[in-house]
Design a protein around this motif. Structure first.
Motif, short mmCIF file in Angstrom:
data_model
loop_
_atom_site.label_atom_id
_atom_site.label_comp_id
_atom_site.label_asym_id
_atom_site.label_seq_id
_atom_site.Cartn_x
_atom_site.Cartn_y
_atom_site.Cartn_z
N TYR A 1 0.65 -1.27 0.05
CA TYR A 1 -0.46 0.25 -0.18
C TYR A 1 0.81 1.24 0.02
CZ TYR A 1 -4.25 -3.02 0.92
OH TYR A 1 -5.12 -4.18 0.99
N ILE A 2 0.59 2.55 -0.72
CA ILE A 2 1.00 3.57 -0.71
C ILE A 2 0.11 4.76 -0.37
CG2 ILE A 2 2.40 3.29 -2.25
CD1 ILE A 2 0.49 4.52 -4.28
N PHE A 3 0.94 5.78 0.48
CA PHE A 3 0.33 6.85 1.18
C PHE A 3 -0.30 8.11 0.67
CE2 PHE A 3 0.66 4.08 4.02
CZ PHE A 3 -0.98 4.05 4.92
N GLU A 4 -1.28 8.97 0.03
CA GLU A 4 -1.01 9.75 -1.23
C GLU A 4 -2.13 11.31 -0.55
OE1 GLU A 4 -1.28 8.00 -5.07
OE2 GLU A 4 -3.46 7.91 -4.70
N PRO A 5 -2.18 12.10 -1.09
CA PRO A 5 -3.05 12.70 -0.46
C PRO A 5 -4.67 12.35 -1.62
CG PRO A 5 -1.26 14.37 -1.48
CD PRO A 5 -1.19 12.54 -1.90
N LEU A 6 -5.37 13.00 -0.60
CA LEU A 6 -6.46 13.20 -1.30
C LEU A 6 -7.28 13.62 -2.55
CD1 LEU A 6 -10.03 11.05 -1.74
CD2 LEU A 6 -10.47 13.84 -0.69
N GLU A 7 -6.99 12.83 -3.84
CA GLU A 7 -7.58 13.88 -5.07
C GLU A 7 -8.53 13.21 -5.88
OE1 GLU A 7 -5.28 16.13 -5.94
OE2 GLU A 7 -3.63 15.20 -4.72
N THR A 8 -8.62 13.91 -6.54
CA THR A 8 -10.23 13.84 -7.73
C THR A 8 -10.66 12.03 -8.01
OG1 THR A 8 -9.53 14.86 -9.97
CG2 THR A 8 -10.31 15.98 -8.80
N HIS A 9 -9.04 11.56 -8.48
CA HIS A 9 -9.00 10.29 -9.42
C HIS A 9 -9.87 9.31 -8.14
CE1 HIS A 9 -5.16 9.85 -7.75
NE2 HIS A 9 -5.46 8.95 -7.91
N HIS A 10 -9.62 9.71 -6.62
CA HIS A 10 -10.24 8.18 -5.72
C HIS A 10 -11.54 8.84 -5.32
CE1 HIS A 10 -5.69 9.66 -4.20
NE2 HIS A 10 -5.70 8.23 -4.03
N ASP A 11 -12.18 6.94 -5.78
CA ASP A 11 -13.06 6.62 -5.79
C ASP A 11 -13.98 6.59 -4.05
OD1 ASP A 11 -16.14 5.82 -6.14
OD2 ASP A 11 -15.71 3.89 -6.85
N ARG A 12 -14.65 8.13 -4.29
CA ARG A 12 -14.76 8.14 -2.47
C ARG A 12 -16.12 7.53 -2.49
NH1 ARG A 12 -15.88 13.84 -2.29
NH2 ARG A 12 -16.28 14.33 -3.82
N THR A 13 -16.93 6.98 -3.66
CA THR A 13 -18.24 6.49 -3.24
C THR A 13 -18.55 5.31 -2.75
OG1 THR A 13 -17.96 6.10 -5.68
CG2 THR A 13 -18.97 8.60 -4.83
N THR A 14 -17.47 4.56 -3.21
CA THR A 14 -17.79 3.37 -2.52
C THR A 14 -16.82 2.49 -1.38
OG1 THR A 14 -15.53 2.30 -3.70
CG2 THR A 14 -18.19 2.13 -5.03
N PHE A 15 -16.83 3.43 -0.79
CA PHE A 15 -15.07 2.88 0.76
C PHE A 15 -16.78 2.49 1.78
CE2 PHE A 15 -13.75 4.42 5.14
CZ PHE A 15 -12.85 3.80 4.39
N ASP A 16 -15.91 1.74 1.94
CA ASP A 16 -17.29 1.40 3.61
C ASP A 16 -16.29 0.81 4.46
OD1 ASP A 16 -19.06 0.25 5.02
OD2 ASP A 16 -19.53 -1.81 3.65
N CYS A 17 -15.84 1.77 5.78
CA CYS A 17 -15.46 0.73 6.93
C CYS A 17 -16.37 0.51 7.81
CB CYS A 17 -14.42 1.60 7.75
SG CYS A 17 -15.56 3.58 8.65
N GLY A 18 -17.87 0.00 7.77
CA GLY A 18 -18.96 0.03 8.67
C GLY A 18 -19.21 0.15 10.18
N VAL A 19 -18.35 1.95 9.63
CA VAL A 19 -18.99 2.99 10.48
C VAL A 19 -19.58 4.36 10.03
CG1 VAL A 19 -18.47 4.38 12.04
CG2 VAL A 19 -17.08 2.26 11.99
N PRO A 20 -20.50 4.51 9.96
CA PRO A 20 -21.81 5.54 8.23
C PRO A 20 -20.71 6.71 8.77
CG PRO A 20 -23.22 3.83 9.70
CD PRO A 20 -22.21 3.34 10.48
N VAL A 21 -20.86 7.29 9.77
CA VAL A 21 -20.17 8.24 9.95
C VAL A 21 -18.99 8.82 9.46
CG1 VAL A 21 -19.25 8.12 12.18
CG2 VAL A 21 -20.19 10.59 11.74
N LEU A 22 -18.18 7.49 9.27
CA LEU A 22 -17.09 7.81 9.05
C LEU A 22 -16.73 7.40 7.01
CD1 LEU A 22 -14.26 6.10 11.50
CD2 LEU A 22 -14.58 8.64 10.81
#
Length: 178
Positions: free
Chosen positions: A11-32
């Motif tokens: 894994y690598i770490f990078e700043p949030l950019e427009t190409h990151h798909d935020r719509t499908t992220f699910d960590c199991g905690v609704p507020v996050l």
């Protein structure tokens, strides 16, 4: 504490950019989930927090996890008497807030949280060399999260179970790799 490579398991770490798909992220905690999907870019754009994303380079648009860092301070009186005696008598202690840390369900229990925490601490420690900060502060979302942070040396702020901090001096002893 063990010496850890913060970009372990590919894994690598990078700043949030427009190409990151935020719509499908699910960590199991609704507020996050809601934060990364609807608020993260705005907070980043306003300068309220730096949002760092963990991705697998083979799938660079898929967010495996994220965390946020921002400038912060705590009251000197929030610290133990023993620690207060060692610090200047300013009413506020400069800190960095680790505001959110979330791993996608697919990578939970595989050490992703630890990798993200180590990257966050490494980033905070480097930042503290440029802009003074005495500690990293977290507001654990629940008791399980508080236990996670305590495992890495975070200690509660006086009178609070879930607001914890870790001094930069301690972070410097962790031997964090790039």
């Amino acid at each position: 504490m063990p010496r850890l490579a913060v970009s372990g398991a590919g894994y690598i770490f990078e700043p949030l950019e427009t190409h990151h798909d935020r719509t499908t992220f699910d960590c199991g905690v609704p507020v996050l989930n809601d934060f990364i999907k609807t608020k993260a870019r705005k907070e980043r754009d306003l300068g309220y927090s730096a949002v760092r994303i963990m991705v697998d380079p083979r799938h660079p648009t898929v967010i495996a996890g994220y965390y946020t860092l921002s400038a912060h301070s705590i009251e000197l009186t929030d610290l133990s008497e023993a620690l207060r005696k060692k610090l200047p008598r300013y009413p506020l202690v400069p800190t960095i807030l680790l505001g959110r840390l979330a791993c996608a369900l697919a990578v939970q229990k595989a050490g992703a949280g630890e990798r993200m925490l180590m990257d966050a601490l490494s980033t905070a420690e480097k930042t503290s060399g440029r802009v003074g900060a005495h500690a990293v502060v977290v507001d654990a979302i629940d008791d399980r999260a508080a236990a996670f942070y305590r495992k890495y040396g975070f200690v509660p702020i006086v009178g609070q179970d879930r607001r914890l901090f870790l001094q930069m001096a301690t972070i410097r002893t962790l031997g964090l790799d790039e």
